[in-house]
Design an enzyme around this catalytic site. Sequence first.
Site, PDB file in Angstrom:
ATOM      1  N   GLY A  58       0.816  -1.205   0.000  1.00 50.85           N
ATOM      2  CA  GLY A  58       0.000   0.000   0.000  1.00 50.85           C
ATOM      3  C   GLY A  58       0.850   1.255   0.000  1.00 50.85           C
ATOM      4  O   GLY A  58       1.988   1.254   0.468  1.00 50.85           O
ATOM      5  N   GLY A  60       1.508   5.221   1.294  1.00 52.53           N
ATOM      6  CA  GLY A  60       1.461   5.761   2.638  1.00 52.53           C
ATOM      7  C   GLY A  60       2.640   5.328   3.490  1.00 52.53           C
ATOM      8  O   GLY A  60       2.759   5.728   4.649  1.00 52.53           O
ATOM      9  N   ASP A 115      -1.396  -8.244   0.815  1.00 53.81           N
ATOM     10  CA  ASP A 115      -0.146  -8.273   0.056  1.00 53.81           C
ATOM     11  C   ASP A 115       0.274  -9.708  -0.250  1.00 53.81           C
ATOM     12  O   ASP A 115       0.690 -10.019  -1.374  1.00 53.81           O
ATOM     13  CB  ASP A 115       0.961  -7.572   0.835  1.00 53.81           C
ATOM     14  CG  ASP A 115       0.707  -6.083   0.991  1.00 53.81           C
ATOM     15  OD1 ASP A 115       1.000  -5.548   2.072  1.00 53.81           O
ATOM     16  OD2 ASP A 115       0.217  -5.453   0.042  1.00 53.81           O
ATOM     17  N   HIS A 229      -0.100   0.422   9.721  1.00 57.07           N
ATOM     18  CA  HIS A 229      -1.400   0.778   9.154  1.00 57.07           C
ATOM     19  C   HIS A 229      -2.363   1.248  10.250  1.00 57.07           C
ATOM     20  O   HIS A 229      -3.560   1.053  10.162  1.00 57.07           O
ATOM     21  CB  HIS A 229      -2.035  -0.412   8.436  1.00 57.07           C
ATOM     22  CG  HIS A 229      -1.174  -1.063   7.426  1.00 57.07           C
ATOM     23  ND1 HIS A 229      -0.385  -2.158   7.713  1.00 57.07           N
ATOM     24  CD2 HIS A 229      -0.952  -0.770   6.124  1.00 57.07           C
ATOM     25  CE1 HIS A 229       0.265  -2.517   6.614  1.00 57.07           C
ATOM     26  NE2 HIS A 229      -0.049  -1.692   5.645  1.00 57.07           N
ATOM     27  N   GLY A 420     -21.656 -12.557   4.279  1.00 55.34           N
ATOM     28  CA  GLY A 420     -22.775 -12.792   3.388  1.00 55.34           C
ATOM     29  C   GLY A 420     -22.480 -12.819   1.909  1.00 55.34           C
ATOM     30  O   GLY A 420     -23.412 -12.949   1.110  1.00 55.34           O
ATOM     31  N   CYS A 422     -20.161 -14.945   0.249  1.00 56.14           N
ATOM     32  CA  CYS A 422     -19.508 -16.152  -0.256  1.00 56.14           C
ATOM     33  C   CYS A 422     -20.326 -16.841  -1.342  1.00 56.14           C
ATOM     34  O   CYS A 422     -19.805 -17.201  -2.399  1.00 56.14           O
ATOM     35  CB  CYS A 422     -19.235 -17.122   0.892  1.00 56.14           C
ATOM     36  SG  CYS A 422     -18.363 -18.629   0.397  1.00 56.14           S
ATOM     37  N   THR A 519     -12.313 -23.756   7.329  1.00 58.42           N
ATOM     38  CA  THR A 519     -12.201 -23.018   6.073  1.00 58.42           C
ATOM     39  C   THR A 519     -12.446 -23.992   4.935  1.00 58.42           C
ATOM     40  O   THR A 519     -12.682 -25.190   5.152  1.00 58.42           O
ATOM     41  CB  THR A 519     -10.802 -22.399   5.894  1.00 58.42           C
ATOM     42  OG1 THR A 519      -9.845 -23.453   5.684  1.00 58.42           O
ATOM     43  CG2 THR A 519     -10.400 -21.570   7.112  1.00 58.42           C
ATOM     44  N   ASP A 576     -18.900 -24.365   7.490  1.00 62.78           N
ATOM     45  CA  ASP A 576     -18.181 -23.250   6.908  1.00 62.78           C
ATOM     46  C   ASP A 576     -18.698 -23.024   5.491  1.00 62.78           C
ATOM     47  O   ASP A 576     -18.741 -23.964   4.685  1.00 62.78           O
ATOM     48  CB  ASP A 576     -16.681 -23.535   6.861  1.00 62.78           C
ATOM     49  CG  ASP A 576     -15.926 -22.438   6.145  1.00 62.78           C
ATOM     50  OD1 ASP A 576     -15.819 -21.329   6.697  1.00 62.78           O
ATOM     51  OD2 ASP A 576     -15.479 -22.685   5.001  1.00 62.78           O
TER      52      ASP A 576
END
Length: 593
Positions: A58, A60, A115, A229, A420, A422, A519, A576
């Site tokens: 990013g 910054g 990243d 960050h 909500g 997926c 997962t 999941d």
Amino acid sequence: MQTKHFIDDPVHLVSTALHSLTLTNPSLAFDAQNKIVYRRPSKELTENAKVSIISGGGSGHEPGFAGFVGKGLLTAGVAGSIFASPSAEQVRRAILTRVPTEKGVFVITMNYTGDVLNFGMAAEKAKATGIDTEFFAIGDDVGVGREKGGKVGRRGIGGGILVLKSIGALAEAGGSLQEVYKLAKQVAGNIVSVGASLEHVHVPGRAVPDPNSDEIIPTTEIEVGMGIHNEPGSHRVTATLPELIKVILGQMLDPNDKDRYFVDIKKGDKFVLFINNLGGVSMLELAGILAEIHKQLKEDWDIVPVRVIAGTFLTSLNGMGFSASLLKLEDTGLGSGKSMLELLDAPSEAVGWAAAISTSTWDADNTATADSHAAISGDAKASNLTLDPKKAQKALDGGIEKVIAAEPDVTKYDTIVGDGDCGIGLKRGAEAVRKDLASGDLPTDAVAFVNKIITVVENTMDGTSGAIYAIFLNALAHGLREQDTGSSKEVDAKVWAAALKSSLQALAKYTPAAVGDRTLMDALVPFVETLDSTGDVKKAAEAAKEGAEKTKNLKASLGRAVYVGAEQEWMGKIPDPGAWGLQEFLVGLAEGV
């Protein structure tokens, strides 16, 4: 918190800041559309091929990362918007069109999820096209310990710049891709860093925060372990500078702090001390901070650094803070002139390292660009692995139909334990793949067939799950190519299983998710392992379904489900969403084979 800015438009700000690097270093060029700063393809760069190093993240964090592009350091830097990762497509374009690839490409970034996924996806795609590519994510922070960091591991903060400088010097000296990769892991593994800040920062273009919110650090407090960050660290303290430094050095060096003791330190070890300004500390005050750290290192820890490097390297906009890092020096095994210290001392022409640009560089022909490099398509060479495209389409259609039909259930599950999206994301990708396959012109080349699907997935599926599927499929293409012996061969279950195992190994570099973490891996891993052991697609699909069912009773350790909703309300009832959607596809695929 300082909320006034000279440039309030963050898009304009990032673009002009990147362009300015070509004004301060004429050997650099700027791809404005993709926010890539890269070394111009001069004779020096193209006729004496070396490993190309691409980093980024990013914006910054200036001068990181584009500010470290130049001779002796990075070959290209890819920038996202402020505090946001660049896309995988930006990184892919950097690899394929902006840097030499003859000696390989090393893709390296800090250890943050966005990243890692986006740079990792680009690295896998480069591999799939035949480019020798390696990827590494730097983690050097110890402010957030092992317990809180969990599977994600250490964050990348200021000390990571020492890794970039070391490998940049090695690549410039002619080091191989594997030597560069090994050195990156070695240097990162020998660094400990901690940050501290008086305030959070304000991002240009965002609303001014409520003065009573957690975004404001009370005047009397200091955040210990502040990330780059605005992320919080371990705790806040009310302390003088000497008291603060005592806490920081304790987190970095105390062997009794098992949660943070990442580098084994013995009497006589040599160190580099690296002080990084987060952007808003005056040079006067930073010098005072450095002196206090140096004093306490000597008096309390019997450490006198052999090098002290201080300045502004990796910022958090105008953050009122700093980070301190210690690099333990050890033998690189690379021979004369390539010790850690010699590599850090080696000259470079990157403005972020505050190295002077030589007269010869200014006098050179600084007009060349990389526009004549390889076309962006990055089409891979043909393979000798074949398949029947009609049979493959039929099998995929079976899986696609199941995914589309399951969208309401997956969406319902994800609404309860996630955000909500997926089900919709899977359906969007499935419909796009079905449409593309139905258009005809299906290749018999197995690698080309997979690459055709990859393009659709990358362009239609977003979010974390989209990135994971894209990385996995790119790695699958690479895994297939690894089994190409040069003679024509039709892919069978054994070939697919080997390629899928290779894909799982590649995916593990970019996500810590494993079976039991609730997962999609709970469905994917059993499928791959069962296919490998039995060669039976239907049995593999059954294993995937069983794995997805088991997630109903698993506690989430990754993703939004970790902190969304009341776990006790859905435990034992809701699988999941990602695992359930994947098993639906795999079951349908098996039925269509």
